[in-house]
Design an enzyme around this catalytic site. Structure first.
Site, mmCIF file in Angstrom:
data_model
loop_
_atom_site.group_PDB
_atom_site.id
_atom_site.type_symbol
_atom_site.label_atom_id
_atom_site.label_comp_id
_atom_site.label_asym_id
_atom_site.label_seq_id
_atom_site.Cartn_x
_atom_site.Cartn_y
_atom_site.Cartn_z
ATOM 1 N N ASP A 221 0.876 -1.181 0.000
ATOM 2 C CA ASP A 221 0.000 0.000 0.000
ATOM 3 C C ASP A 221 0.908 1.224 0.000
ATOM 4 O OD1 ASP A 221 -2.215 1.772 0.234
ATOM 5 O OD2 ASP A 221 -3.353 0.216 1.240
ATOM 6 N N HIS B 53 1.883 1.655 -3.182
ATOM 7 C CA HIS B 53 0.899 2.462 -3.909
ATOM 8 C C HIS B 53 1.362 3.906 -4.063
ATOM 9 C CE1 HIS B 53 -2.789 -0.376 -3.103
ATOM 10 N NE2 HIS B 53 -1.804 -0.979 -3.728
#
Ligand SMILES: *[C@@H]1O[C@H](CO)[C@@H](O)[C@H](O)[C@H]1NC(C)=O
Ligand SMILES: *[C@@H]1O[C@H](CO)[C@@H](O)[C@H](O)[C@H]1NC(C)=O
Ligand SMILES: *[C@@H]1O[C@H](CO)[C@@H](O)[C@H](O)[C@H]1NC(C)=O
Ligand SMILES: *[C@@H]1O[C@H](CO)[C@@H](O)[C@H](O)[C@H]1NC(C)=O
Ligand SMILES: *[C@@H]1O[C@H](CO)[C@@H](O)[C@H](O)[C@H]1NC(C)=O
Ligand SMILES: *[C@@H]1O[C@H](CO)[C@@H](O)[C@H](O)[C@H]1NC(C)=O
Ligand SMILES: *[C@@H]1O[C@H](CO)[C@@H](O)[C@H](O)[C@H]1NC(C)=O
Ligand SMILES: *[C@@H]1O[C@H](CO)[C@@H](O)[C@H](O)[C@H]1NC(C)=O
Ligand SMILES: *[C@@H]1O[C@H](CO)[C@@H](O)[C@H](O)[C@H]1NC(C)=O
Ligand SMILES: *[C@@H]1O[C@H](CO)[C@@H](O)[C@H](O)[C@H]1NC(C)=O
Ligand SMILES: *[C@@H]1O[C@H](CO)[C@@H](O)[C@H](O)[C@H]1NC(C)=O
Ligand SMILES: *[C@@H]1O[C@H](CO)[C@@H](O)[C@H](O)[C@H]1NC(C)=O
Length: 412
Positions: A227, A250
């Site tokens: 993430d 991410h």
């Protein structure tokens, strides 16, 4: 005091050392599958001021570490703190921090704190990744909701003047680090590895989340996760992020912001420099919700601003969206068109963002889509290429494209 239990101090040896801190609490470990949480808490009680705490063993921690009111404490973590993989126990046991239903195993709080020592925090994330995948709605967030609370291994909260360095963090069930209502916190040489060994992702395994905090520095660190590498949540100001190597993440993300109507979210004065971002969903990213007519909306409608954010010397490899701004984040397109975001974006600079995208977005390497107009967006030294074809740069509602070193096309 909740954590002062009789007999516990026998496993802490307090001593006087020659260093700057005269009082030293060395925490023993009990072994035999016993909970070392009480020993650790007792050490933080006893050595809470002008002292040093030594965590040089393997500690099996099965209860909340709420270590607060610390003043001038050195914490030598040369051993391992490992949280038990007991979801039924931890989901209600962890400390509830309200924002995004975050909870934590360890709330470290005080002023003039130094954590160092080359040790490890192991949060046994795999059981959480697997449980989340099969049932996201079980568990209780600190007893406060039905959300499946996955604790943050280390929260620096309500703190000032903190240095955390030379620590390894592995297998976090949720964000690895939460910087919560704090000022002047530096992280240096932190090695983060939160990856799943099953087909279930290491969901929400952000490297750092910063919330209601200022003067935060994150430097010289590596993050291997699934993430955000670093995420600037509401009211992150005066932030410096440098020399990071992020893999599988991410991106380095502003937001998401503006989710809650009636709330003001600010992200300002952020510099992100010298980042290597590999095999990631995003590189330099800003995500803001659109507007919403409901005064009670939890799906956009918040106000505030993103101002003075610079990404420079940012190298991407195999990244889906190297540069992306989305001001209709998770907002219905029709609603967003009718109610543009009231959270403004301005003074955003991309300097020397270079490398290759993954091709997941075809030839698009830059995607800047504002719902209200974004002001003063600049890009220099952009050298981005897709694996196939000629690079495309998509822009929408950018007040002036004159300071971008690429030619924009409208979204299709
Ligand atoms: C916490 O989770 C609940 C669902 O259990 C959700 O309704 C609520 O909006 C969340 N709260 C926050 C502050 O995100
Ligand atoms: C953090 O500070 C806030 C505001 O002072 C306070 O309400 C809260 O209880 C503190 N949190 C903890 C865990 O000490
Ligand atoms: C910030 O914290 C560090 C300790 O990590 C301290 O040395 C420094 O003086 C603090 N800076 C300010 C402006 O208080
Ligand atoms: C950039 O970061 C890398 C670590 O990712 C480091 O080795 C290098 O020295 C940094 N460069 C500068 C100019 O600081
Ligand atoms: C952010 O800061 C602004 C200005 O101080 C304040 O009005 C707002 O309530 C804060 N928002 C959050 C989420 O703390
Ligand atoms: C941003 O930095 C400038 C210059 O130091 C300062 O005047 C301003 O108050 C800062 N903004 C915020 C929101 O902290
Ligand atoms: C922008 O933010 C940087 C820190 O990231 C700060 O040094 C600078 O003064 C800020 N500029 C303005 C105009 O606020
Ligand atoms: C935006 O803010 C203005 C005034 O600040 C308000 O009238 C309007 O309803 C808001 N729009 C949305 C979509 O929140
Ligand atoms: C917003 O919430 C208030 C208080 O719960 C309620 O009275 C009001 O009807 C709600 N408004 C809308 C538009 O949902
Ligand atoms: C950007 O790249 C140019 C050319 O390689 C270099 O001269 C310049 O110093 C770089 N700027 C930054 C901020 O890294
Ligand atoms: C690039 O194009 C070739 C030929 O059309 C195709 O086989 C390949 O899958 C493409 N690569 C990517 C990453 O899109
Ligand atoms: C943008 O397009 C104009 C007109 O077609 C062209 O002259 C210019 O070289 C292009 N600029 C870039 C950076 O590609």
């Amino acid at each position: 005091m909740r954590f002062l239990l009789l007999g516990i101090t026998s496993v802490i040896s307090a001593a006087f050392a020659r260093g700057t801190k005269t009082k030293v609490c060395t925490v023993e470990h009990l072994g035999g599958m016993q909970d070392d949480g009480p020993n650790i808490r007792a050490a933080f009680q006893k050595c809470s001021s002008n002292a040093k705490i030594v965590l040089d063993k393997y500690y099996r921690v099965d209860s909340l570490l709420l270590t607060t009111n610390l003043r001038s404490v050195d914490i030598e973590l040369s051993g391992t703190v490992q949280y038990t993989p007991d979801i039924a126990k931890w989901s209600p046991e962890s400390l509830y921090l309200t924002y995004q239903n975050a909870t934590t195993y360890w709330f470290l709080s005080g002023t003039n704190l130094h954590v160092y020592g080359g040790g490890t925090i192991d949060a046994n994330g795999q059981v959480w990744y697997d449980a989340l995948a099969s049932n996201a709605d079980t568990g209780t967030a600190g007893g406060s909701s039905t959300t499946f609370a996955r604790p943050v291994p280390l929260t620096v909260g309500n703190s000032s003047n903190v240095l955390i360095e030379d620590i390894t963090q592995i297998s976090s069930p949720f964000w690895n680090n939460f910087v919560y209502q704090s000022t002047n916190v530096t992280y240096r040489n932190i090695n983060i590895n939160s990856v799943s060994y099953s087909s279930n992702p290491a969901a929400n395994s952000d490297g750092w989340d910063i919330y209601r905090s200022s003067f935060i520095t994150i430097t010289d660190s590596t993050v291997n996760n699934d993430d955000d590498c670093v995420s600037f949540k509401p009211n992150s100001t005066n932030i410096l992020v440098t020399n990071l190597s992020c893999n599988g993440s991410h991106g380095i993300s502003v937001g998401s912001l503006g989710q809650y109507a009636g709330e003001t979210d600010i992200v300002a004065n952020v510099t992100v420099r010298n980042i290597t971002m590999l095999h990631a969903q995003n590189g330099a990213r800003i995500k803001v919700f659109g507007g919403n007519p409901s005064p009670n909306s939890t799906a956009g409608g918040g106000t505030g601003f993103v101002r003075n954010v610079t990404y420079e010397d940012f190298t991407v490899g195999d990244v889906d969206n190297p540069i992306t701004i989305n001001q209709c984040y998770e907002t219905d397109a029709t609603i967003c068109a009718q109610f543009p975001s009231n959270l403004t974006i301005s003074d955003v600079h991309f300097i020397n963002v270079t490398g290759t995208s993954s091709g997941a977005e075809g030839a698009v390497v830059v995607d800047i889509e504002c719902s209200a107009e974004c002001q003063d967006i600049t890009a220099t030294g952009t050298h981005l290429s897709p694996p196939n074809g000629t690079a495309e740069y998509v822009c929408k509602n950018v007040a002036s494209t004159a300071e971008l070193d690429f030619n924009c096309t409208a979204p299709s």
